[in-house]
Enzyme design. Sequence first.
Site, PDB file in Angstrom:
ATOM      1  N   ILE A  16      -0.731   7.065   3.490  1.00  0.00           N
ATOM      2  CA  ILE A  16       0.228   6.691   4.544  1.00  0.00           C
ATOM      3  C   ILE A  16       1.494   6.134   3.897  1.00  0.00           C
ATOM      4  O   ILE A  16       2.613   6.446   4.310  1.00  0.00           O
ATOM      5  CB  ILE A  16      -0.378   5.602   5.471  1.00  0.00           C
ATOM      6  CG1 ILE A  16      -1.590   6.151   6.212  1.00  0.00           C
ATOM      7  CG2 ILE A  16       0.667   5.088   6.458  1.00  0.00           C
ATOM      8  CD1 ILE A  16      -2.436   5.082   6.896  1.00  0.00           C
ATOM      9  N   HIS A  28      -8.290  -0.483  18.664  1.00  0.00           N
ATOM     10  CA  HIS A  28      -8.077   0.749  17.891  1.00  0.00           C
ATOM     11  C   HIS A  28      -9.372   1.188  17.210  1.00  0.00           C
ATOM     12  O   HIS A  28      -9.491   1.157  15.988  1.00  0.00           O
ATOM     13  CB  HIS A  28      -6.956   0.557  16.855  1.00  0.00           C
ATOM     14  CG  HIS A  28      -6.746   1.781  16.016  1.00  0.00           C
ATOM     15  ND1 HIS A  28      -6.231   2.959  16.523  1.00  0.00           N
ATOM     16  CD2 HIS A  28      -7.023   2.045  14.718  1.00  0.00           C
ATOM     17  CE1 HIS A  28      -6.194   3.881  15.576  1.00  0.00           C
ATOM     18  NE2 HIS A  28      -6.686   3.350  14.465  1.00  0.00           N
ATOM     19  N   ASN A  61      -7.435  -0.571   8.557  1.00  0.00           N
ATOM     20  CA  ASN A  61      -8.601  -0.616   9.448  1.00  0.00           C
ATOM     21  C   ASN A  61      -9.714  -1.503   8.914  1.00  0.00           C
ATOM     22  O   ASN A  61      -9.788  -1.724   7.704  1.00  0.00           O
ATOM     23  CB  ASN A  61      -9.139   0.805   9.634  1.00  0.00           C
ATOM     24  CG  ASN A  61      -8.491   1.507  10.807  1.00  0.00           C
ATOM     25  OD1 ASN A  61      -8.320   0.917  11.862  1.00  0.00           O
ATOM     26  ND2 ASN A  61      -8.138   2.771  10.595  1.00  0.00           N
ATOM     27  N   ALA A  82       1.915   3.302  -2.224  1.00  0.00           N
ATOM     28  CA  ALA A  82       1.648   4.501  -3.018  1.00  0.00           C
ATOM     29  C   ALA A  82       0.548   5.367  -2.401  1.00  0.00           C
ATOM     30  O   ALA A  82       0.188   6.408  -2.949  1.00  0.00           O
ATOM     31  CB  ALA A  82       1.261   4.105  -4.447  1.00  0.00           C
ATOM     32  N   ILE A 130      -1.688  -1.963   9.722  1.00  0.00           N
ATOM     33  CA  ILE A 130      -2.214  -0.597   9.889  1.00  0.00           C
ATOM     34  C   ILE A 130      -3.650  -0.518   9.367  1.00  0.00           C
ATOM     35  O   ILE A 130      -4.481   0.227   9.895  1.00  0.00           O
ATOM     36  CB  ILE A 130      -1.299   0.406   9.139  1.00  0.00           C
ATOM     37  CG1 ILE A 130       0.074   0.490   9.827  1.00  0.00           C
ATOM     38  CG2 ILE A 130      -1.946   1.786   9.072  1.00  0.00           C
ATOM     39  CD1 ILE A 130       1.103   1.353   9.094  1.00  0.00           C
ATOM     40  N   ASP A 132      -2.391   6.058  18.539  1.00  0.00           N
ATOM     41  CA  ASP A 132      -3.168   6.354  19.751  1.00  0.00           C
ATOM     42  C   ASP A 132      -2.236   6.826  20.871  1.00  0.00           C
ATOM     43  O   ASP A 132      -2.577   7.720  21.651  1.00  0.00           O
ATOM     44  CB  ASP A 132      -3.931   5.104  20.203  1.00  0.00           C
ATOM     45  CG  ASP A 132      -4.868   4.596  19.125  1.00  0.00           C
ATOM     46  OD1 ASP A 132      -5.542   5.423  18.494  1.00  0.00           O
ATOM     47  OD2 ASP A 132      -4.918   3.367  18.902  1.00  0.00           O
ATOM     48  N   GLY A 171       0.856  -1.194   0.000  1.00  0.00           N
ATOM     49  CA  GLY A 171       0.000   0.000   0.000  1.00  0.00           C
ATOM     50  C   GLY A 171       0.886   1.234   0.000  1.00  0.00           C
ATOM     51  O   GLY A 171       0.504   2.306   0.469  1.00  0.00           O
TER      52      GLY A 171
HETATM   53  N1  LIG Z   1      -3.832   1.863  12.478  1.00  0.00           N
HETATM   54  C1  LIG Z   1      -3.993   3.168  12.442  1.00  0.00           C
HETATM   55  O1  LIG Z   1      -3.769   3.856  13.442  1.00  0.00           O
HETATM   56  C2  LIG Z   1      -4.405   3.865  11.169  1.00  0.00           C
HETATM   57  C3  LIG Z   1      -4.222   5.243  11.042  1.00  0.00           C
HETATM   58  C4  LIG Z   1      -4.580   5.855   9.843  1.00  0.00           C
HETATM   59  C5  LIG Z   1      -5.133   5.111   8.813  1.00  0.00           C
HETATM   60  N2  LIG Z   1      -5.298   3.771   8.975  1.00  0.00           N
HETATM   61  C6  LIG Z   1      -5.835   2.941   7.893  1.00  0.00           C
HETATM   62  O2  LIG Z   1      -4.826   2.734   6.897  1.00  0.00           O
HETATM   63  C7  LIG Z   1      -5.456   2.418   5.642  1.00  0.00           C
HETATM   64  C8  LIG Z   1      -4.807   3.226   4.530  1.00  0.00           C
HETATM   65  O3  LIG Z   1      -5.048   4.590   4.689  1.00  0.00           O
HETATM   66  P1  LIG Z   1      -4.509   5.662   3.607  1.00  0.00           P
HETATM   67  O4  LIG Z   1      -4.913   6.988   4.081  1.00  0.00           O
HETATM   68  O5  LIG Z   1      -3.082   5.402   3.298  1.00  0.00           O
HETATM   69  O6  LIG Z   1      -5.398   5.258   2.321  1.00  0.00           O
HETATM   70  P2  LIG Z   1      -5.082   5.538   0.788  1.00  0.00           P
HETATM   71  O7  LIG Z   1      -6.325   5.250   0.040  1.00  0.00           O
HETATM   72  O8  LIG Z   1      -4.453   6.877   0.631  1.00  0.00           O
HETATM   73  O9  LIG Z   1      -3.967   4.460   0.430  1.00  0.00           O
HETATM   74  C9  LIG Z   1      -4.241   3.092   0.450  1.00  0.00           C
HETATM   75  C10 LIG Z   1      -3.371   2.424  -0.579  1.00  0.00           C
HETATM   76  O10 LIG Z   1      -3.652   1.022  -0.536  1.00  0.00           O
HETATM   77  C11 LIG Z   1      -3.560   0.556  -1.864  1.00  0.00           C
HETATM   78  N3  LIG Z   1      -4.199  -0.741  -2.009  1.00  0.00           N
HETATM   79  C12 LIG Z   1      -5.509  -1.041  -2.147  1.00  0.00           C
HETATM   80  N4  LIG Z   1      -5.666  -2.366  -2.326  1.00  0.00           N
HETATM   81  C13 LIG Z   1      -4.428  -2.895  -2.293  1.00  0.00           C
HETATM   82  C14 LIG Z   1      -3.920  -4.213  -2.424  1.00  0.00           C
HETATM   83  N5  LIG Z   1      -4.720  -5.254  -2.620  1.00  0.00           N
HETATM   84  N6  LIG Z   1      -2.594  -4.395  -2.341  1.00  0.00           N
HETATM   85  C15 LIG Z   1      -1.756  -3.343  -2.133  1.00  0.00           C
HETATM   86  N7  LIG Z   1      -2.177  -2.087  -2.009  1.00  0.00           N
HETATM   87  C16 LIG Z   1      -3.486  -1.878  -2.092  1.00  0.00           C
HETATM   88  C17 LIG Z   1      -4.212   1.659  -2.699  1.00  0.00           C
HETATM   89  O11 LIG Z   1      -3.833   1.536  -4.061  1.00  0.00           O
HETATM   90  C18 LIG Z   1      -3.648   2.895  -2.024  1.00  0.00           C
HETATM   91  O12 LIG Z   1      -2.449   3.329  -2.627  1.00  0.00           O
HETATM   92  C19 LIG Z   1      -6.949   2.700   5.858  1.00  0.00           C
HETATM   93  O13 LIG Z   1      -7.618   1.481   6.069  1.00  0.00           O
HETATM   94  C20 LIG Z   1      -6.981   3.536   7.116  1.00  0.00           C
HETATM   95  O14 LIG Z   1      -8.200   3.433   7.797  1.00  0.00           O
HETATM   96  C21 LIG Z   1      -4.949   3.145  10.128  1.00  0.00           C
HETATM   97  O1  LIG Z   2      -9.568   7.295  12.150  1.00  0.00           O
HETATM   98  C1  LIG Z   2      -9.294   6.632  11.148  1.00  0.00           C
HETATM   99  O2  LIG Z   2     -10.166   6.199  10.380  1.00  0.00           O
HETATM  100  C2  LIG Z   2      -7.866   6.363  10.803  1.00  0.00           C
HETATM  101  C3  LIG Z   2      -7.055   5.866  11.958  1.00  0.00           C
HETATM  102  O3  LIG Z   2      -7.577   4.714  12.512  1.00  0.00           O
HETATM  103  C4  LIG Z   2      -6.789   6.914  12.993  1.00  0.00           C
HETATM  104  O4  LIG Z   2      -6.885   6.619  14.186  1.00  0.00           O
HETATM  105  O5  LIG Z   2      -6.430   8.046  12.627  1.00  0.00           O
END
Ligand SMILES: NC(=O)c1ccc[n+]([C@@H]2O[C@H](COP(=O)([O-])OP(=O)(O)OC[C@H]3O[C@@H](n4cnc5c(N)ncnc54)[C@H](O)[C@@H]3O)[C@@H](O)[C@H]2O)c1
Ligand SMILES: O=C(O)C[C@H](O)C(=O)O
Length: 348
Positions: A46, A210, A152, A43, A150, A183, A41
């Site tokens: 995150i 989370h 969700n 590109a 990471i 967090d 992921g």
């Molecule tokens: N754990 C945490 O604290 C936390 C914090 C922030 C965001 N997140 C989660 O992280 C995830 C990504 O967020 P983001 O803002 O980077 O989203 P984003 O849409 O900007 O990026 C996600 C990337 O995943 C890629 N992707 C989709 N399917 C894929 C696959 N099968 N294989 C490889 N890559 C694939 C997409 O092409 C894209 O580039 C979300 O689910 C978000 O909720 C978690």
């Molecule tokens: O809140 C979200 O959907 C993204 C991530 O889990 C966060 O805590 O920022």
Amino acid sequence: MRTALLRSVDTALRRGSSSSHFLRRPFSSGSLPDRKVAILGAAGGIGQPLSLLLKLNPLVSSLSLYDIAGTPGVAADVSHINTRAEVAGYAGEDQLGKALEGSDVVIIPAGVPRKPGMTRDDLFNINAGIVKSLATAIAKYCPNALVNMISNPVNSTVPIAAEVFKKAGTYDEKKLFGVTTLDVLRAKTFYAAKAKVPVEEVNVPVVGGHAGITILPLFSQATPSNNSLSHEDIKALTKRTQDGGTEVVEAKAGKGSATLSMAYAGAIFAEACLKGLNGVPDIIECSFVQSNITELPFFASKVRLGKNGVEEVLGLGPLSDFEKQGLESLKSELKSSIEKGIKFASEN
Ligand SMILES: NC(=O)c1ccc[n+]([C@@H]2O[C@H](COP(=O)([O-])OP(=O)(O)OC[C@H]3O[C@@H](n4cnc5c(N)ncnc54)[C@H](O)[C@@H]3O)[C@@H](O)[C@H]2O)c1
Ligand SMILES: O=C(O)C[C@H](O)C(=O)O
């Protein structure tokens, strides 16, 4: 100018975590073991800043950037930075095996983010399938890697990955982590401002899961302590930490969720994993892992990281009455999110 800028970034990064040493200069990578880190992921919102931060980390010798598209560009871009890690970009499923082979740590920020009005669980239908297919590939190509989840909803995606690994016969509970570091960063930041203590000195464990009320910061254990905070202050700090993700989602108004702070959090957690693998002692971070410190099969708490991943899941420590209440209230939601993930993985 450039040197001054780098120095201040360096100081800020090192202050962010007691264990962090990004960009420490001068550094010698001569004595460090080779470590391959893959980002799935890479590109995305995150993935890109996370790729940058890991390219700056001298513990990484090989950085493998995978996404369904766009990774050759990200890889070419960060590869021009004059640091140790060799960078390669892989795009599309037929390149996933190559991206994963030989990885010591795999970080997964692949999947869709929230928009205003959504819960993390609303992402389940799309992200569960993505995580399942990526976990299947990890079981095949790098079954010994530490996996930092990471994507969700973390409360369900970690159990999904565990089930996939169990089915493949590769599950090692010491090697699967839900990344809850953001967090902890939020709890530290909000507490420091309220308690008027230097933010770089603050430590606050965050336990549970989370999502919403499953995120339970233990401000009674915060250091440096500040006994002048009222019960109302602690309640407000707890709520703000629990709603931190939503605060960003609303501010971004449809353009996604936390990406920059998450990339920083992900880089801190990955570095802790690498240090543990390298045998650095006393590496402790909070993470959502298989656990028996409560009756729930997965739970976030402080864990000690070592050469095989989780060396020890640490207990909760003494809780205030408010925290005891929070712990009881979070259990049913966390239990059903875990069960939802397990059910999905076993039925699909
Ligand atoms: N754990 C945490 O604290 C936390 C914090 C922030 C965001 N997140 C989660 O992280 C995830 C990504 O967020 P983001 O803002 O980077 O989203 P984003 O849409 O900007 O990026 C996600 C990337 O995943 C890629 N992707 C989709 N399917 C894929 C696959 N099968 N294989 C490889 N890559 C694939 C997409 O092409 C894209 O580039 C979300 O689910 C978000 O909720 C978690
Ligand atoms: O809140 C979200 O959907 C993204 C991530 O889990 C966060 O805590 O920022």
